[in-house]
Scaffold this motif. Sequence first.
Motif, PDB file in Angstrom:
ATOM      1  N   ALA A 260      45.473 -16.682  33.714  1.00 17.86           N
ATOM      2  CA  ALA A 260      45.160 -15.379  34.195  1.00 17.86           C
ATOM      3  C   ALA A 260      43.756 -15.285  34.536  1.00 17.86           C
ATOM      4  O   ALA A 260      43.390 -14.451  35.658  1.00 17.86           O
ATOM      5  N   SER A 261      42.666 -15.676  33.780  1.00 15.58           N
ATOM      6  CA  SER A 261      41.399 -15.517  34.146  1.00 15.58           C
ATOM      7  C   SER A 261      40.968 -16.168  35.395  1.00 15.58           C
ATOM      8  O   SER A 261      40.209 -15.744  36.291  1.00 15.58           O
ATOM      9  N   SER A 262      41.403 -17.179  35.486  1.00 16.77           N
ATOM     10  CA  SER A 262      41.250 -18.024  36.916  1.00 16.77           C
ATOM     11  C   SER A 262      41.904 -17.205  38.143  1.00 16.77           C
ATOM     12  O   SER A 262      41.263 -17.518  39.081  1.00 16.77           O
ATOM     13  N   VAL A 263      43.114 -17.023  38.000  1.00 15.89           N
ATOM     14  CA  VAL A 263      43.813 -16.409  39.123  1.00 15.89           C
ATOM     15  C   VAL A 263      43.098 -14.996  39.231  1.00 15.89           C
ATOM     16  O   VAL A 263      42.845 -14.799  40.701  1.00 15.89           O
ATOM     17  N   LYS A 264      42.669 -14.445  38.499  1.00 12.19           N
ATOM     18  CA  LYS A 264      41.798 -13.136  38.537  1.00 12.19           C
ATOM     19  C   LYS A 264      40.452 -13.423  39.408  1.00 12.19           C
ATOM     20  O   LYS A 264      40.347 -12.478  39.979  1.00 12.19           O
TER      21      LYS A 264
ATOM     22  N   ILE B 202      46.041  -6.270  37.290  1.00 14.77           N
ATOM     23  CA  ILE B 202      46.359  -7.803  36.596  1.00 14.77           C
ATOM     24  C   ILE B 202      46.735  -7.860  35.388  1.00 14.77           C
ATOM     25  O   ILE B 202      47.560  -8.303  34.669  1.00 14.77           O
ATOM     26  N   MET B 203      45.919  -6.953  34.535  1.00 19.85           N
ATOM     27  CA  MET B 203      45.950  -6.933  33.099  1.00 19.85           C
ATOM     28  C   MET B 203      47.559  -6.410  32.624  1.00 19.85           C
ATOM     29  O   MET B 203      48.103  -6.916  31.652  1.00 19.85           O
ATOM     30  N   GLN B 204      47.899  -5.483  33.289  1.00 17.39           N
ATOM     31  CA  GLN B 204      49.346  -4.984  33.193  1.00 17.39           C
ATOM     32  C   GLN B 204      50.301  -6.033  33.452  1.00 17.39           C
ATOM     33  O   GLN B 204      51.381  -6.429  32.625  1.00 17.39           O
ATOM     34  N   VAL B 205      50.179  -6.874  34.319  1.00 12.22           N
ATOM     35  CA  VAL B 205      50.979  -8.136  34.695  1.00 12.22           C
ATOM     36  C   VAL B 205      50.989  -9.091  33.610  1.00 12.22           C
ATOM     37  O   VAL B 205      52.042  -9.688  33.329  1.00 12.22           O
ATOM     38  N   ILE B 206      49.795  -9.373  33.245  1.00 11.26           N
ATOM     39  CA  ILE B 206      49.395 -10.319  32.297  1.00 11.26           C
ATOM     40  C   ILE B 206      50.084 -10.068  30.876  1.00 11.26           C
ATOM     41  O   ILE B 206      50.635 -10.668  30.236  1.00 11.26           O
ATOM     42  N   ASN B 207      49.949  -8.738  30.628  1.00  9.65           N
ATOM     43  CA  ASN B 207      50.692  -8.204  29.143  1.00  9.65           C
ATOM     44  C   ASN B 207      52.188  -8.335  29.229  1.00  9.65           C
ATOM     45  O   ASN B 207      52.807  -8.658  28.412  1.00  9.65           O
ATOM     46  N   ALA B 208      52.729  -8.081  30.479  1.00 12.61           N
ATOM     47  CA  ALA B 208      54.072  -8.203  30.703  1.00 12.61           C
ATOM     48  C   ALA B 208      54.344  -9.549  30.564  1.00 12.61           C
ATOM     49  O   ALA B 208      55.541  -9.779  29.838  1.00 12.61           O
ATOM     50  N   LEU B 209      53.772 -10.487  31.082  1.00  9.06           N
ATOM     51  CA  LEU B 209      54.087 -11.992  30.955  1.00  9.06           C
ATOM     52  C   LEU B 209      53.923 -12.368  29.487  1.00  9.06           C
ATOM     53  O   LEU B 209      54.664 -13.245  29.071  1.00  9.06           O
ATOM     54  N   ARG B 210      53.133 -12.007  28.700  1.00  7.87           N
ATOM     55  CA  ARG B 210      52.839 -12.352  27.366  1.00  7.87           C
ATOM     56  C   ARG B 210      53.788 -11.934  26.447  1.00  7.87           C
ATOM     57  O   ARG B 210      54.213 -12.771  25.709  1.00  7.87           O
ATOM     58  N   VAL B 211      54.661 -10.994  27.069  1.00  6.80           N
ATOM     59  CA  VAL B 211      55.606 -10.603  26.125  1.00  6.80           C
ATOM     60  C   VAL B 211      56.890 -11.882  26.052  1.00  6.80           C
ATOM     61  O   VAL B 211      57.614 -12.118  25.181  1.00  6.80           O
ATOM     62  N   PHE B 212      57.067 -12.513  27.447  1.00 10.13           N
ATOM     63  CA  PHE B 212      58.138 -13.640  27.545  1.00 10.13           C
ATOM     64  C   PHE B 212      57.684 -14.811  26.477  1.00 10.13           C
ATOM     65  O   PHE B 212      56.886 -15.413  26.892  1.00 10.13           O
TER      66      PHE B 212
END
Lengths: 257, 282
Positions: free
Chosen positions: B220-224, B272-282
């Motif tokens: 996530a850090s790299s993509v960001k 991006i934070m929202q997207v990553i948080n959503a991904l973390r759920v899975f």
Amino acid sequence: MKEINPKIDRTKKVIEITGLKKAFDDFEVLKGVDLELYKGENLVVLGRSGTGKSVLIKIISGLLKPDEGRVNVLGEEVDRLSPKELDALRLKIGFSFQNSALYDSMTVKENLEFPLIRHSKELTEKDRDRIIRFVLEAVGLSQAMNQMPSELSGGQRKRIGIARTLILKPEIMLYDEPTAGLDPITSIEINKLINEVQRRFNTSSIIITHDLTCAKAVGDRVVMLLDGQFQRQGTFEEVFDTDDERVKAFHNYNFIE
Amino acid sequence: MKGLTGFQPVEMDSSNKNTENTRSRRYVISKRLDRIFLELGHVFAFIARFFKEVWFPPYEIKEVINQCYEIGVRSLPLISLTGFIIGIVFTNQSRPSLADFGATALLPALISVAIVRAMGPLVTALIAAGRVASGIGAELGSMRVTEQIDAMEVSATNPFKFLVVSRVLASTLMIPALTMYTTLVSLLGGYLNVHQNEQTTLITFFYQVFEAITFLDIAASSVKSVIFGFTIGMVGCYKGYNSSKGTEGVGKAANSSVVTAMFLIFIEELLIMQVINALRVF
């Protein structure tokens, strides 16, 4: 006063413009301009600041699009060309900018090399060096090769600007205010250079200026742009032999300056 | 000319002042909306032109390398100092809260998560927005007003490719590299502070650092940082390439490059934070 170039071919038009109109918002700058430039000719376009002289040569080089009218350069309709075709045409046109427009992050040599590297890929570094030396010698600045543009005087910058346009051997030269901001002696040197370029490189040129000394020194033919149209044309004397107050005022003020 | 919003100035009855005011206000608003939509159209056209031109030759590789040096190597001193200080300060400020619960042993994990996930990319991007976006904006702005861009165009060289594509590419490549470097330097700063106070060894510190983060954090850090790099390059180029009004325009281009880039970076960070948080759920 310049002697008319005997090599002018009056049967061959390199630029032909008819009914050219251009407006910026509500302000109409060019209101139906007709113009021909013959092969080997130096044509001076005179006019006050803001009358659309620079706009005219920017349209010729494809930097601006006309609103109406035909602009034919070396047999090509400039505004109908694809980007690739326009680039091919631009290689035959040299544009000397009012403020020289040298790339200020590059040395003189790199400025001259810039178009060569992109458009003459077959040349070796040695060939490029030879051509650069040749054009620098032609503008009388062989010693400036490794200097930065910021280290050059106004006149030297103009010369390097002209050298950069000459490096691709253009058929047409467009000079935008070549003597603007220069002292009288440097202006005379630039005028001589323009004539030298015409003679040595066999170019046809349009010189945009409001400097009558320059017009007199370099023009085979002079046209005067007033109110968005060419009002007078002929030799320098013919243009100013008139009762038109606007033309007379331009002449008188120029010499008072 | 009729605007995008469809409003036009209308002949008004002078006796009805209220109607007149409402109409003129509407006209002003419609004009502003027109300008906003036209500007947005220009921005999208500019971005689309980048994606169109980046794939086709001529490739200005030398200029890309030059710009990588300008953006990457020349930013190192500032990035090093800032990253190092942020690592020390963040660790120092976090200690008292953890010490209240006797949990200072968790400091490396806390620093790691904060720096890798958010502070590394964000700090690097903000510093680059200040240094790189303003530099590009001023450079291209000055080239525009001194007709150097026109000079390239009339010599049949594509100025967009030489100036814009090379700078956006260099920025997109260099900001992720700088982000990795800032993250490392910040962690070192954090380590020095932890070592001074808790006598933790370097190996233990970094063992805890890597234990606290996941592959998703690094990805996530790299993509960001790639997105931030692209934004910084694009904003600087857009503002500079389209600047006008002489030297005043150059100043404005530099200034608005920084402001716009920083604003967009914060918005992107949030999204991006929202997207990553959503991904973390899975």
